[in-house]
Design a protein around this motif. Structure first.
Motif, PDB file in Angstrom:
ATOM      1  N   ALA A  28       0.828  -1.210   0.000  1.00  0.00           N
ATOM      2  CA  ALA A  28       0.000   0.000   0.000  1.00  0.00           C
ATOM      3  C   ALA A  28       0.860   1.257   0.000  1.00  0.00           C
ATOM      4  CB  ALA A  28      -0.918   0.010   1.224  1.00  0.00           C
ATOM      5  N   GLY A  29       2.095   1.131   0.462  1.00  0.00           N
ATOM      6  CA  GLY A  29       3.029   2.241   0.516  1.00  0.00           C
ATOM      7  C   GLY A  29       4.386   1.730   0.953  1.00  0.00           C
ATOM      8  N   LEU A  30       5.416   2.528   0.675  1.00  0.00           N
ATOM      9  CA  LEU A  30       6.789   2.119   0.980  1.00  0.00           C
ATOM     10  C   LEU A  30       7.536   3.297   1.583  1.00  0.00           C
ATOM     11  CD1 LEU A  30       9.294   0.213   0.702  1.00  0.00           C
ATOM     12  CD2 LEU A  30       9.554   1.118  -1.627  1.00  0.00           C
ATOM     13  N   VAL A  31       8.224   3.056   2.696  1.00  0.00           N
ATOM     14  CA  VAL A  31       9.090   4.060   3.312  1.00  0.00           C
ATOM     15  C   VAL A  31      10.517   3.546   3.284  1.00  0.00           C
ATOM     16  CG1 VAL A  31       9.599   5.438   5.360  1.00  0.00           C
ATOM     17  CG2 VAL A  31       7.219   4.803   4.855  1.00  0.00           C
ATOM     18  N   LEU A  32      11.386   4.246   2.553  1.00  0.00           N
ATOM     19  CA  LEU A  32      12.814   3.943   2.568  1.00  0.00           C
ATOM     20  C   LEU A  32      13.454   4.853   3.613  1.00  0.00           C
ATOM     21  CD1 LEU A  32      13.651   3.489  -1.228  1.00  0.00           C
ATOM     22  CD2 LEU A  32      13.214   1.740   0.515  1.00  0.00           C
ATOM     23  N   PHE A  33      13.737   4.273   4.759  1.00  0.00           N
ATOM     24  CA  PHE A  33      14.196   4.990   5.947  1.00  0.00           C
ATOM     25  C   PHE A  33      15.715   4.871   5.974  1.00  0.00           C
ATOM     26  CE2 PHE A  33      12.199   5.743  10.408  1.00  0.00           C
ATOM     27  CZ  PHE A  33      13.143   6.707  10.720  1.00  0.00           C
ATOM     28  N   HIS A  34      16.412   5.893   5.459  1.00  0.00           N
ATOM     29  CA  HIS A  34      17.863   5.823   5.299  1.00  0.00           C
ATOM     30  C   HIS A  34      18.238   4.576   4.497  1.00  0.00           C
ATOM     31  CE1 HIS A  34      18.210   9.104   8.124  1.00  0.00           C
ATOM     32  NE2 HIS A  34      17.631   8.398   9.069  1.00  0.00           N
ATOM     33  N   SER A  35      17.628   4.438   3.336  1.00  0.00           N
ATOM     34  CA  SER A  35      17.875   3.291   2.487  1.00  0.00           C
ATOM     35  C   SER A  35      17.893   3.732   1.030  1.00  0.00           C
ATOM     36  CB  SER A  35      16.818   2.203   2.725  1.00  0.00           C
ATOM     37  OG  SER A  35      17.219   0.979   2.159  1.00  0.00           O
ATOM     38  N   ALA A  50       6.277   1.669  -9.212  1.00  0.00           N
ATOM     39  CA  ALA A  50       5.436   1.664  -8.010  1.00  0.00           C
ATOM     40  C   ALA A  50       4.076   2.317  -8.277  1.00  0.00           C
ATOM     41  CB  ALA A  50       6.146   2.384  -6.874  1.00  0.00           C
ATOM     42  N   LYS A  51       3.021   1.572  -7.969  1.00  0.00           N
ATOM     43  CA  LYS A  51       1.666   2.118  -8.077  1.00  0.00           C
ATOM     44  C   LYS A  51       1.172   2.585  -6.713  1.00  0.00           C
ATOM     45  CE  LYS A  51       0.240  -0.545 -12.147  1.00  0.00           C
ATOM     46  NZ  LYS A  51       1.622  -0.773 -12.592  1.00  0.00           N
ATOM     47  N   TYR A  52       2.064   2.738  -5.792  1.00  0.00           N
ATOM     48  CA  TYR A  52       1.793   3.163  -4.423  1.00  0.00           C
ATOM     49  C   TYR A  52       2.737   4.323  -4.106  1.00  0.00           C
ATOM     50  CZ  TYR A  52       5.608  -0.184  -4.447  1.00  0.00           C
ATOM     51  OH  TYR A  52       6.739  -0.864  -4.778  1.00  0.00           O
ATOM     52  N   PRO A  53       2.422   5.131  -3.121  1.00  0.00           N
ATOM     53  CA  PRO A  53       3.316   6.236  -2.760  1.00  0.00           C
ATOM     54  C   PRO A  53       4.571   5.738  -2.054  1.00  0.00           C
ATOM     55  CG  PRO A  53       1.435   6.167  -1.277  1.00  0.00           C
ATOM     56  CD  PRO A  53       1.162   5.147  -2.345  1.00  0.00           C
ATOM     57  N   PRO A  69       9.481   7.483  -8.374  1.00  0.00           N
ATOM     58  CA  PRO A  69       8.089   7.039  -8.196  1.00  0.00           C
ATOM     59  C   PRO A  69       7.101   8.065  -8.733  1.00  0.00           C
ATOM     60  CG  PRO A  69       9.349   6.920  -6.131  1.00  0.00           C
ATOM     61  CD  PRO A  69      10.140   7.751  -7.086  1.00  0.00           C
ATOM     62  N   ALA A  70       5.933   7.590  -9.127  1.00  0.00           N
ATOM     63  CA  ALA A  70       4.870   8.504  -9.562  1.00  0.00           C
ATOM     64  C   ALA A  70       4.377   9.360  -8.408  1.00  0.00           C
ATOM     65  CB  ALA A  70       3.712   7.703 -10.159  1.00  0.00           C
ATOM     66  N   GLN A  71       4.393   8.802  -7.186  1.00  0.00           N
ATOM     67  CA  GLN A  71       3.977   9.530  -5.984  1.00  0.00           C
ATOM     68  C   GLN A  71       5.130   9.490  -4.988  1.00  0.00           C
ATOM     69  OE1 GLN A  71      -0.148   8.494  -4.578  1.00  0.00           O
ATOM     70  NE2 GLN A  71       0.090   6.873  -6.099  1.00  0.00           N
ATOM     71  N   SER A  72       5.831  10.585  -4.862  1.00  0.00           N
ATOM     72  CA  SER A  72       7.022  10.622  -4.026  1.00  0.00           C
ATOM     73  C   SER A  72       6.874  11.648  -2.920  1.00  0.00           C
ATOM     74  CB  SER A  72       8.243  10.968  -4.890  1.00  0.00           C
ATOM     75  OG  SER A  72       9.430  10.872  -4.153  1.00  0.00           O
ATOM     76  N   HIS A  73       7.247  11.246  -1.713  1.00  0.00           N
ATOM     77  CA  HIS A  73       7.262  12.135  -0.553  1.00  0.00           C
ATOM     78  C   HIS A  73       8.676  12.092   0.016  1.00  0.00           C
ATOM     79  CE1 HIS A  73       2.716  12.032  -0.190  1.00  0.00           C
ATOM     80  NE2 HIS A  73       2.971  10.965  -0.961  1.00  0.00           N
ATOM     81  N   ALA A 111      -1.402   8.046   7.282  1.00  0.00           N
ATOM     82  CA  ALA A 111      -2.752   8.621   7.331  1.00  0.00           C
ATOM     83  C   ALA A 111      -3.287   8.881   5.932  1.00  0.00           C
ATOM     84  CB  ALA A 111      -2.744   9.910   8.149  1.00  0.00           C
ATOM     85  N   GLY A 112      -2.416   9.347   5.038  1.00  0.00           N
ATOM     86  CA  GLY A 112      -2.847   9.577   3.661  1.00  0.00           C
ATOM     87  C   GLY A 112      -3.234   8.284   2.976  1.00  0.00           C
ATOM     88  N   ILE A 113      -2.467   7.229   3.206  1.00  0.00           N
ATOM     89  CA  ILE A 113      -2.787   5.918   2.630  1.00  0.00           C
ATOM     90  C   ILE A 113      -4.077   5.383   3.237  1.00  0.00           C
ATOM     91  CG2 ILE A 113      -2.007   3.515   2.485  1.00  0.00           C
ATOM     92  CD1 ILE A 113       0.857   4.625   2.370  1.00  0.00           C
ATOM     93  N   PHE A 114      -4.247   5.561   4.541  1.00  0.00           N
ATOM     94  CA  PHE A 114      -5.452   5.106   5.235  1.00  0.00           C
ATOM     95  C   PHE A 114      -6.684   5.797   4.668  1.00  0.00           C
ATOM     96  CE2 PHE A 114      -8.563   5.281   8.674  1.00  0.00           C
ATOM     97  CZ  PHE A 114      -8.593   3.971   9.093  1.00  0.00           C
ATOM     98  N   ARG A 115      -6.585   7.109   4.470  1.00  0.00           N
ATOM     99  CA  ARG A 115      -7.721   7.858   3.909  1.00  0.00           C
ATOM    100  C   ARG A 115      -8.077   7.359   2.516  1.00  0.00           C
ATOM    101  NH1 ARG A 115      -5.064  12.284   6.385  1.00  0.00           N
ATOM    102  NH2 ARG A 115      -4.058  12.798   4.413  1.00  0.00           N
ATOM    103  N   ASP A 116      -7.038   7.120   1.697  1.00  0.00           N
ATOM    104  CA  ASP A 116      -7.282   6.639   0.336  1.00  0.00           C
ATOM    105  C   ASP A 116      -7.934   5.261   0.335  1.00  0.00           C
ATOM    106  OD1 ASP A 116      -6.189   8.939  -0.671  1.00  0.00           O
ATOM    107  OD2 ASP A 116      -4.227   8.060  -1.105  1.00  0.00           O
TER     108      ASP A 116
END
Length: 255
Positions: free
Chosen positions: A97-104, A188-191, A215-219, A247-252
């Motif tokens: 649903a989403g991916l966080v690269l935390f210092h990666s 990626a079809k997810y943020p 990514p198409a959706q990058s934060h 929270a954004g993913i949850f709302r979506d």
């Protein structure tokens, strides 16, 4: 995923354990289910491992998600945990649903980095895990944080020095040979959320910044005076970033 719940999966890094996420995920919102898998060869009672490749570690993580009944998930991977998250996302993108690269990073090791891993492996064989880890973790913190975060540093060192030598050597070799996974970001079809530190010696900003556009959706959250360990160097800021992203993913998901 159920409309009432989002599963957040936190993947620890090399010579770490799920313990690193204990404070970070404490008191998360009730609507979020938190899972912290133990990667192969890590943790207080590691099982024997023959394959430390990122793909094998991803399969092990998936087995733990399956056992927990977790289908669609938000993956948060620190350092090597990010490499595993990318391998998991490559194998089963429909579950992400989403991916966080935390210092990666999605990039493979450079020749220089591969040589450094070989040097680390040689040091471990000659001097042991404890001596290696007592010297390897401290430089991951930004210089101004090393004295201030002495307690957190000691916790990480204690976790790392308890990691079996076979795991240390196996992971060093596996990380050295991991492939380029920038295509995972492009497809990626997810943020995707990138968390980086201005003083990160392991994932320098000059290598991270070009990936932000893939990514198409990058934060992105880039932190000054932070090295490779933002979950203890800037816990409030990084925690807030992950929760707002979730929270954004949850709302979506419930629209």
């Amino acid at each position: 995923m159920p409309a009432s719940q989002l599963t957040l999966v936190f993947l620890h890094g090399f010579a770490e354990s799920p313990e690193i996420w204990a404070d970070f995920t404490r008191d998360f919102p009730a609507g979020y289910r938190v899972l912290t898998p133990t990667l192969p060869g890590h943790g207080p009672q590691p099982s024997p491992v023959t394959d430390y490749a990122m793909e094998a570690q991803a399969r092990a993580a998936l087995a733990q998600l399956d056992a927990a009944g977790a289908d669609k998930v938000l993956l948060v991977g620190h350092s090597m945990g990010g490499y595993v998250a990318l391998a998991l996302a490559e194998a089963q993108p429909e579950r992400v649903a989403g991916l966080v690269l935390f210092h990666s990073t999605a990039l493979p090791d450079t020749d220089e980095k591969k040589a450094a891993r070989d040097e680390s492996a040689g040091f471990v064989r000659r001097h042991g895990v404890e001596k290696y880890m007592r010297s390897a973790i401290r430089p991951l913190l930004a210089p101004g944080n090393r004295k201030r975060l002495a307690a957190g540093l000691k916790q990480l060192e204690d976790i790392a020095t308890a990691t079996p030598e076979t795991t240390i050597l196996g992971c060093l070799e596996a990380m050295k040979h991991r492939p380029d996974r920038t295509q995972v970001l492009r497809e990626a079809k997810y943020p995707v959320l990138f968390i980086g530190g201005h003083d990160d010696p392991a994932v320098p900003l000059e290598t991270l910044l070009p990936q932000l556009a893939l990514p198409a959706q990058s934060h992105v959250l880039l932190l000054r005076n932070v090295g490779h360990l933002g979950f203890i160097e800037a816990p409030e800021l990084t925690r807030r970033a992950v929760l707002e992203f979730a929270a954004g993913i949850f709302r979506d998901s419930i629209r």
